[in-house]
Structure formats: structure tokens, C-alpha cells
Enzyme design. Structure first.
Site, mmCIF file in Angstrom:
data_model
loop_
_atom_site.group_PDB
_atom_site.id
_atom_site.type_symbol
_atom_site.label_atom_id
_atom_site.label_comp_id
_atom_site.label_asym_id
_atom_site.label_seq_id
_atom_site.Cartn_x
_atom_site.Cartn_y
_atom_site.Cartn_z
ATOM 1 N N TYR A 114 19.362 -13.550 -2.397
ATOM 2 C CA TYR A 114 19.649 -12.193 -2.897
ATOM 3 C C TYR A 114 21.137 -11.883 -2.995
ATOM 4 O O TYR A 114 21.550 -10.743 -2.825
ATOM 5 C CB TYR A 114 18.996 -11.115 -2.016
ATOM 6 N N HIS A 115 21.957 -12.891 -3.292
ATOM 7 C CA HIS A 115 23.405 -12.660 -3.336
ATOM 8 C C HIS A 115 24.055 -13.130 -4.634
ATOM 9 O O HIS A 115 25.097 -13.795 -4.602
ATOM 10 C CB HIS A 115 24.063 -13.360 -2.141
ATOM 11 N N PRO A 116 23.500 -12.814 -5.808
ATOM 12 C CA PRO A 116 24.146 -13.248 -7.055
ATOM 13 C C PRO A 116 25.525 -12.599 -7.202
ATOM 14 O O PRO A 116 25.700 -11.418 -6.900
ATOM 15 C CB PRO A 116 23.183 -12.784 -8.141
ATOM 16 N N ASP A 142 25.053 -18.026 -6.379
ATOM 17 C CA ASP A 142 24.098 -17.388 -5.474
ATOM 18 C C ASP A 142 23.901 -18.305 -4.277
ATOM 19 O O ASP A 142 24.112 -19.518 -4.364
ATOM 20 C CB ASP A 142 22.759 -17.143 -6.182
ATOM 21 N N HIS A 143 23.521 -17.722 -3.167
ATOM 22 C CA HIS A 143 23.157 -18.508 -1.994
ATOM 23 C C HIS A 143 21.712 -18.969 -2.140
ATOM 24 O O HIS A 143 20.814 -18.157 -2.366
ATOM 25 C CB HIS A 143 23.303 -17.670 -0.723
#
Length: 614
Positions: free
Chosen positions: A548-550, A354-355
Site C-alpha cells: 500500500y505504498h505506491p 511500491d513495497h
């Protein structure tokens, strides 16, 4: 107003708008926008439950960014019967207004996940747990996200190919980006690398101008230019380091989710059946290790639905590994602990990436003859009458490389989130969800004094890895998320360096004329020397959260890769008739927002499926 409420879902669903509807200036505008959203396919869940032994050619689990694409493309073949299963319902009308996306978090349209309590990260959040929003509605997270449109860097995809995934290099996937895009940004001219006839509208946030955000960004651009970062106007088409204003998945300043882009035009196809409010609980696999259907739960009852060709799992990086493990596909030791029979031993749930984002600094603005006060009626009137979105949209950002490497492959994406001067927040900007109240209050105090910009860097090429586990064999039980944030020392060093680079902003004379730069104080970090590496690391471990980038939990890779779950054709290793197609297949997360890349995965998966079966 009762009759108005009955005919306008904008009011009946969102009661907080009802007082506004009594105002003569707003009532006609609200009524004229009751049809704001597009029509979606009707819910056929009850019809399917009434069928005896229903059978389809393809069953797709999850109507998210990729699932909607695949449902549309497969149902283009009129003699293929396609079933799309979605746990949520239609997106609410409120989701169409771009800057109000934070109001959708922790609602029925959000799975509302939290990470497990951590000891190395999320320390400033309640119970040391970061919130992980995931869309639970048609369109998935594309219906509740910030709509930023980014393809990712060329090297992201070339790296995928070099890891043993032929056909996934940038030159190969370019045609799928162009296929999905309908770019309308006249200032870019006619760029041959862009698509102009696809399903997904990509446009500027043209009407987010009441506060003239460009005026704020212009003086920041002068500072960034001193560091060697120029303004990049065409970043979407040609990503590289610099300051840019990203476009969005928008049409005329209205959200354009994958559901609108792909399900709305396909809603009347007789061969496409959509089941809403229906939870897929298990993939049916026979003794020959072939997927032949799906078990679902709705109306309090379980039902088995069968397919002749394939089951495609597109439930996202959290829910895709969950249903696979519930079906007996996953690490055998973990499944054995839960008394789940192992059908295929694979590293499902591993490789979680994730980010990491955090509020590093707050720039309090001091602009003469320039107000950023948020007035109650400005927003609803401006948006309903002229689509002027006066909310908070983090679409202007800086991409840069902390190493100073001349290679144009940024490792940091810095959001600039405008916070108007407000007596109390209507909602919290995205990196603040779940923060402890004392920290939130400090930010509110800053916002009360002056309009501000939250300078929020995100680590877009993380080395840390996490993992997701089942809590139990109950499909209604939420999955366990170990974020893995900051477990790789390289990530810590990179983010500490970001503090140092951004702190130089406060030393710029040009900046001092317009703003005061401060960081969010964290009391427990005061034991370290201020602005030391230890101090910055302490701030980082308390304030970092998800961007919000898993991604990555069903890794794509060649057969000799012991960590791979699916092949480069997205076929499940060891199980026939089963594919995964969503952000979970990314071997490495893209160095940007993941929505457009996930839709690209859906387009490419559709072509591979058609090639196999036509």
C-alpha cells in the site's frame, strides 16, 4: 430500533451492527459512541457551483495525507482564499476503529484500483492482478490504512538530497517531522528529536492487549536475538535494524487521519472552502503555460474554477499523474495516442515504486493455557466500553538487511499479523486481498486449527519500477497501473534470501516449543525442488502483492534530470503556478510506511508556498 438508527450513523451506515444494538449490554454503548468521529468541514460544492466565475488564491486537488496539511497551513493566512477539492466524502465512523480498516477496502471510500494482469508477479491473485487500495475520502489513504507511524530512515532523505534535491536531507526535513508530530509515548522519555505539539497524534496501540500480543512477540524476540537482531524500543525516533512495536497515528486508540489532524481544527475558517464528492478533471493552463484554474465535475455538470496564485496537485501517486496527463502534461507520445494536446512533455507516470509484501510463512501457535479464540461480543464490547481493540493489527515487526551489511539501512520490513482461531474470517488481513480462493482456503484451514501469525516480509528498497498510463481521455475512466513488480533481478534475489532467513525460525528449539512454521503451498510450484531458490521464486511470484505504498510517479529532481517532473521546490517544470505535493514526488520510496513522510511533504510544501507568496 428505528429511532435509534435515525440518530446513530454508526447503525444507519453499518447495518451489520444493528442486531448487536438489540442487546441490552451493547445498546447504551453504541449510542454513547455515535459521536465517535470528529466534525469535518461542511461540503461547499453546491455553493461553489452557484457562484459565477468563482476565484480563489489557491486550489488544492485532493484531501489526502498531504492535501489536508496544505489546506490547513495556507488557510492560516486569513486573507488567502483556499479551495480544497476532494472526490470522496467524510470518512465513515467505522474508520475510527483501528483494526477494522480491512472492512473499508473495496467500498465507496476506496478507489479500488487493480494492477494490469502481469506475467512475472501477482500470479496467485485473481486474473494475475493485485489489488491497490487508495483512499477516496477526506484524509485519503490515511483514513483507510493501518495507521503505522514511521518516519523512514535517515539515508532515505539524504539520498534524495544527493540526487540533486537540496533541502530534502534528513537534517532539513527533521523540523517538519517535529512540526507535525504530537508524540505521547511516556516510555521513550523526553527525546529532543521528537515533536510534542503538532497536529498528528503518535501513540502506542496501548489497548490492543486482550490477547496479550507482547507474550507472543517475547519468544519471537529470543529467536531474532540469536540472529543478531535486538528489540528496538525507540525505532520511531531512531530507526535501525531490530524487532520493534511501531506506534500509530492514533489518539486514545482512535484513528487520527490527516483529515482529523488538519481539517477538523480548520473547519470554521471562512477562507477555507471544501468541495466534496467533486472530481477534478483538468487543470486550466493558458497560452503562456500558466495554471489558472481547475475544471471539476459534480451534480453531473462540469464547472471551471479559477485561481490567482497556484494550483497544488495532492491527489496521490495514482490520481496526480492522471489529472496531469488529462491536462496535457506528460509523455507526448502517450498523450498523442489519446488525442490529448501536449502542453508540456514530461515523464509523468514513470518511476512508479511500491513495497512488495507477501505471506512467506504461517506460524501456528501452540501456547498452553493461552487462547486466541475470537468471540463475537468481545470486540464490540471491549472497544465501545474501554477502547480495547481486540482486532488484528500488524504493528510489531522486524527490520533487517538481507545482505548482512553492517550499514544500518534495512531492506526488509517484516509484519507479524495475528490471526485468531476462527471458524470463518470476518475479513482478510491486508496481504490476502484478491488472492485466488483456493489459496485463501488454505490459510483459513490453518486458522481453524490454531491461532497463527502471518509472517509477511515487505521489500522496502525496491529496484523494480512500474508506470501508470491513461486508459482514455475520459476522466471517469480508471488509470492503467503497470506495477513492475519483480522486473529487477536484484529484488527477486533479495526476497528469495528472505525465505531462507525466515526458514531458520523453524529450526530454533525455542520456537518449536511454541509454534509450527509452514509456508502457503502453491500447487504450480511443486514442480521445483522444495526450499530451492527456484521454488522460493515461484512462491514469491505468486504470493507477492502491494504493501500500500505506491510512490514516485511525479519525480522530484533537478532541472538536468531528464526523468524529473517537479523541481526541489515541487514546482512543475515548464508550467508556472502549478505544484505537486504528495508521495508521487518521492524520487525513491522511503524504506518504511509512507503516511508520515507524505504529511511531512505537505508541511514542507506549505512553507515553500508561503515563502514565495508572503
Amino acid at each position: 430500533m428505528d429511532s435509534m438508527n435515525d440518530t446513530c450513523p454508526l447503525l444507519s451506515t453499518y447495518s451489520f451492527l444493528q442486531p448487536l444494538s438489540t442487546l441490552p449490554i451493547l445498546a447504551p454503548l453504541i449510542l454513547s459512541n455515535c459521536h465517535l468521529t470528529s466534525p469535518y468541514p461542511s461540503n461547499k460544492a453546491f455553493n461553489v457551483y452557484l457562484q459565477h466565475d468563482p476565484e480563489y488564491d489557491f486550489i488544492i486537488i485532493g484531501a489526502g495525507s498531504a492535501g489536508c496539511v496544505i489546506a490547513n497551513r495556507l488557510s492560516e493566512i486569513s486573507n488567502w482564499k483556499v479551495l480544497l477539492i476532494e472526490a470522496g466524502t467524510d470518512p465513515p465512523i467505522l474508520s475510527d476503529i483501528p483494526s477494522l480498516f480491512p472492512l473499508l477496502l473495496q467500498t465507496p471510500y476506496d478507489w479500488d484500483y487493480s494492477t494490469e494482469p502481469a506475467t512475472q508477479s501477482c500470479l496467485g491473485y485473481v486474473n494475475n492482478q493485485c489489488k491497490w487500495p487508495r483512499g477516496k475520502t477526506l484524509g485519503g489513504s490515511s483514513s483507510i490504512n493501518a495507521m503505522l507511524a514511521v518516519r523512514g530512515n535517515r539515508k532515505d532523505y539524504d539520498n534524495w538530497e544527493s540526487m540533486g534535491n537540496p533541502g530534502w536531507g534528513y537534517d532539513h526535513v527533521m523540523k517538519y517531522f517535529k512540526k507535525l508530530e504530537r508524540v505521547f509515548i511516556p516510555r521513550w522519555g523526553n527525546d529532543s528529536t521528537l515533536g510534542y505539539a503538532g497536529n498528528v497524534f503518535v501513540e502506542d496501540y496501548t489497548n490492543n492487549t486482550l490477547y496479550d500480543i507482547r507474550k507472543i512477540i517475547n519468544y519471537m524476540a529470543k529467536y531474532y536475538a540469536d540472529l543478531g537482531y535486538n528489540t528496538v524500543e525507540d525505532f520511531y525516533a531512531h530507526p535501525r535494524a531490530g524487532l520493534t512495536s511501531l506506534p500509530g497515528t492514533l489518539r486514545d486508540d482512535v484513528r487520527w487521519s490527516s483529515a482529523k489532524a488538519y481539517l477538523t481544527p480548520a473547519r470554521n475558517r471562512p477562507n477555507l472552502v471544501v468541495m466534496k464528492s467533486t472530481l477534478a478533471t483538468k487543470i486550466l493552463i493558458n497560452e503562456r503555460k500558466k495554471a489558472y484554474g481547475v475544471e471539476v465535475l459534480n451534480y453531473g455538470k462540469y464547472k471551471k474554477i479559477y485561481c490567482k496564485k497556484e494550483v497544488i496537485v495532492s491527489a496521490g501517486s495514482i490520481n496526480s499523474p492522471q489529472i496531469l496527463m488529462l491536462s496535457g502534461i506528460g509523455p507526448k507520445n502517450h498523450l498523442r495516442e489519446l488525442n490529448i494536446d501536449t502542453i508540456q512533455d514530461l515523464k509523468v507516470g514513470y518511476n512508479l515504486q511500491d513495497h512488495i509484501a507477501m505471506v512467506a510463512y504461517v506460524a501456528q501457535l501452540n501456547l498452553k493455557n493461552y487462547t486466541l479464540d475470537l468471540r463475537l461480543l468481545d470486540f464490540p464490547y471491549g472497544y465501545l466500553s474501554e477502547r480495547i481493540d481486540t482486532g488484528i493489527l500488524p504493528n510489531t515487526m522486524l527490520f533487517f538487511n538481507t545482505t548482512g551489511n553492517t550499514e544500518d539501512y534495512p531492506d526488509i520490513q517484516t509484519y507479524h499479523i495475528l490471526v485468531p482461531r476462527i471458524p470463518m474470517p470476518i475479513f482478510l488481513p491486508f496481504p490476502l486481498e484478491g488472492l485466488r480462493v483456493e489459496t485463501v482456503n488454505k490459510i483459513i484451514n490453518l486458522a481453524e486449527k490454531a491461532p497463527s501469525i502471518l509472517i509477511t516480509p515487505a521489500l522496502v528498497r525496491p529496484k523494480s519500477r512500474g508506470r501508470v498510463y491513461l486508459n482514455s481521455k475520459d476522466p471517469l475512466d480508471k488509470i492503467k497501473i503497470i506495477s513492475g513488480y519483480l522486473t529487477a533481478e536484484e529484488d527477486v534475489k533479495t526476497m528469495v534470501e528472505v525465505f531462507k532467513i525466515l526458514r531458520k525460525l523453524s529450526q530454533s528449539q525455542a520456537f518449536k516449543q511454541h509454534a509450527t512454521l509452514t509456508h502457503i503451498p502453491v500447487e504450480v510450484c511443486s514442480k521445483f525442488v522444495i526450499n530451492s531458490d527456484r521454488y522460493y521464486e515461484c512462491l514469491l511470484r505468486h504470493l507477492c502483492t502491494t504493501a500500500y505504498h505506491p510512490s514516485g510517479t511525479c519525480k522530484m529532481g533537478p532541472s538536468h534530470d531528464a526523468d524529473a517532473v517537479v523541481s526541489p521546490e515541487l514546482k512543475m517544470y515548464g508550467i508556472s503556478g502549478l505544484r505537486v505535493a504528495d508521495s508521487s514526488i518521492m524520487p525513491q520510496v522511503t524504506s518504511s510506511n509512507t503516511n508520515i513522510p507524505t504529511m511531512m511533504i505537505g508541511e514542507k510544501a506549505s512553507d515553500m508556498i508561503k515563502k514565495d507568496w508572503l
